[in-house]
Design an enzyme around this catalytic site. Sequence first.
Site, short mmCIF file in Angstrom:
data_model
loop_
_atom_site.label_atom_id
_atom_site.label_comp_id
_atom_site.label_asym_id
_atom_site.label_seq_id
_atom_site.Cartn_x
_atom_site.Cartn_y
_atom_site.Cartn_z
N HIS A 1 0.83 -1.20 0.00
CA HIS A 1 0.00 0.00 0.00
C HIS A 1 0.87 1.25 0.00
CE1 HIS A 1 -3.85 -1.90 0.29
NE2 HIS A 1 -3.43 -2.66 1.26
N LYS B 1 -13.13 4.31 7.80
CA LYS B 1 -13.66 5.28 6.83
C LYS B 1 -15.18 5.23 6.80
CE LYS B 1 -12.83 4.56 2.41
NZ LYS B 1 -14.09 4.51 1.64
#
Length: 923
Positions: A157, A584
Amino acid sequence: MEPTLNTAAAINVPADEQSRADRRLLGNLLGEVIRNQAGTPTFDLIEHIRRAAVDFRRVAAVAPPGQTSADAPVDLKATLDSLSIDDTLHVVRAFSYFLHLVNIVDDAGVDARDDNSAAAPGTLARALVRAKEAGIAGEELVAWFAQAVVSPVLTAHPTEVQRQSILDCEREIARLLALPASASAREPGLRREVLRLWLTAMLRLTRLTVDDEIENGLACFRLTFFAQLPRLYSGLEAALAKIFALEKTPALAPFLRVGTWIGGDRDGNPNVNATVLEHALATQGRVVFAHYLAELRLLSSELSLSARLSPVPAELLAFAAASGDSSPHRLDQPYRQALIGIYTRLAATAAALCGLQAAVLAPAVKAPYATAGEFSAELDLIVDALAAQGATALADGRLQHLRRAVDIFGFHLAAIDLRQSSDEHAATVAELLAKAGVVDDYSALDEPARVALLVHELSGHRPLRSPHLSYSAQTTSELAILNVVAEAHRRFGREAVQHYIISHCESVSDLLEVCILLKEVGLLRPGAQPGLDLDIVPLFETIADLGACGDIMREACALPLYRALITARGDCQEIMLGYSDSNKDGGYLTSNWSLYKAATQLVEVVCRQQNVRLRLFHGRGGSVGRGGGPSYEAILAQPPDSVRGMLRLTEQGEVIASKYADPARGRANLETLAAATLEASLLPQRVAPAAGERYRAMMEELSQRSFTAYRALIRETPGFIEYFRASTPLAEIADLNIGSRPSSRKVTNRIDDLRAIPWVFSWSQCRLILPGWYGFGSAVDGFIAARSGSLEELQEMARCWPFFHTILANMDMVLAKTDLGIARRYAELVPDVAQREAIWARLRGEWELTRRWSLAIAQRSGFLESAPDLAGTIRHRLPYLDPLNHLQIELLRRYRSGDTDERTRRAIHLTINGVAAGLRNSG
């Protein structure tokens, strides 16, 4: 005055004298380099900005909370805003590089403290002593290690913004700092490396490819894992024998291994395909074979024992005679001959499996090893012969570590996980079913009909794919990946690829669709006792999915076919929990509580109801908003019975280099994972049942209130997504060459489609770090106002429940790094004034509530009072972070106003790099 970029003395850093001296030395050296390379006027400008920033922070230290950086001193702001682009680049690089150097010194200080604290929390020595004190026998522990699984999994990532060349230079600086201060080579070497650092570009010219990410991930194996993992095992085995007074030193099973997603994770990354996976497997093979071959060459030089001086076992003599080594210089050195024979055979294996051509040590031609086990067996023959000869000590060093390395790394190095979205699986299966004439529109079926159809297909041997039909690029690609896996199992062993992770798993059919695909390539074989060559791992990541995970797994296990597949995998079901997307989706508090409840549900459904071993895979990121924070405390805070000797967790972005690029630090982090897993499994920390029920009820209400506040902000506030995009460098981060993966899964303006990584990274850059705290203040405020509970109860819960204590501790760190004054300046980038002021008022109000209640519950007057070392490291970074943030704001304003000069763009990217380095764990 000597050039300096050091502020340790000026702002009263509570560090030891060595760290203080090292910061001063590196600051002086960087100042010298800047003066020599950029000129005295540039150096004087940088010094002026530095001193003004230090003075500002000294004043800010006594300012009211939340007002630390509302306005920089007038002359500092004027200086920063009026810099030419050339001066801006020099200033940004100077402050960024000093933050890099501070990181090195801080890490060295932590390592020194760890070295002096062998019995400190997080060490295996302490964990073993605690186990003994709890009445656990040594033999019981050895048996526990035989079943344990501890695996950090490296991912690609894109939150690591540093180039490998920068990281290499920093490692050399760290090595030189570790030398005695009196060493003659220390200061000249540091001067040379600081110069090299300044003359090395921070930014890449091109975006990373997956191949680049593969190579970057392998650096940690060369630097740390090859050397430190075998040493960790040897130290643990010796400690077990000593602490528990065992008759002989045990040989533990390889419970601790490193995994990787790099090359196998294609969720939202179209750049990962069958060719890339094949390349990743071959590259890993070449790296591990090169290591083994190099060690064998060294061993053949070391084991020069002469048969003329001491009798050698007949079996070893026979093995040496068959080695093919006919050199007259080694006629009386059977161990060297034997090792050259092993080397020759291993070289043939490396050539056959991954195309590595090794140097020839003997003219003989040898057949390749069929398995890593055959290689191990021949090394064992050397070990046994040395023992029979009374020379066991000669096997205790390099040979022992090589033998252990083969157990850990095999011929594959690290298991590569596959990951793909459930939507992609469904589309692929739908095409296969349609072209096979089974059902025209699989997507139109409801869930029961899908499950019934998939179970029927999985019960027979008939394949769906026909060699006479053509398929879409998507279906062809998905099956090609699995064909590579099947071939990898044949070449490297099944350990090469062991896990198939299903992103966005929302139903039982999502599990069965993967089974269909595996069946098509022979990785699943139907029958009364089916065969399955990979673990099927559902990933539950949204708040809704985490809430439903227990029901999904209960329904799956109720299917005889799926239950038989679990049996085929040793009665073990791995399940992954997503920290990033749940945060999120629902905010910090709700995410953590949903993860805790999900783990508790899964223990009940999988372990207790099905009598299946549960292995949880924690998808943690570097930042607190993505599940980051100290690993030791996080593992101990897991729900009762949810660890049970098995733990996998992701290591992402900048965390990988921070934890594993330095050998000593890497070993300490590996040891911490093992120690925490042992303690959480065998020494669980429990609260009284009555208190536990009350705590869970309190957390449930707090979570609901936090969820409401968070979703009201990001889902219901008009213009919030526009505010986010304008007040953070989101678009500029997406343009930075820091990874192969797109920043969004789809090209939309929705937060749902934005990856969690740029979401968190962007908030970190503007110093608001919203994902690590938003919603907590409103939750507690409403909880108290509604008289659902008292502050005293929350304080008790923080003292007595490791889970809640860890939530508060991680949030404490985030709040200490948050700066509302700087975040307010980023908000000024939002063009709609009314929208900006309305949203900013909500953000500031929530921060004030969160600060107030978090400190009240922790019973402290300021952030990080219980972590003075961390508070100090943050404090002495601020004078370097502040100018970078102020410059980033000005550069963003210019760039978005049309100043799209390449140097302006580069300067923005350099500030992103510098802020990330200064904040650390920001992605």
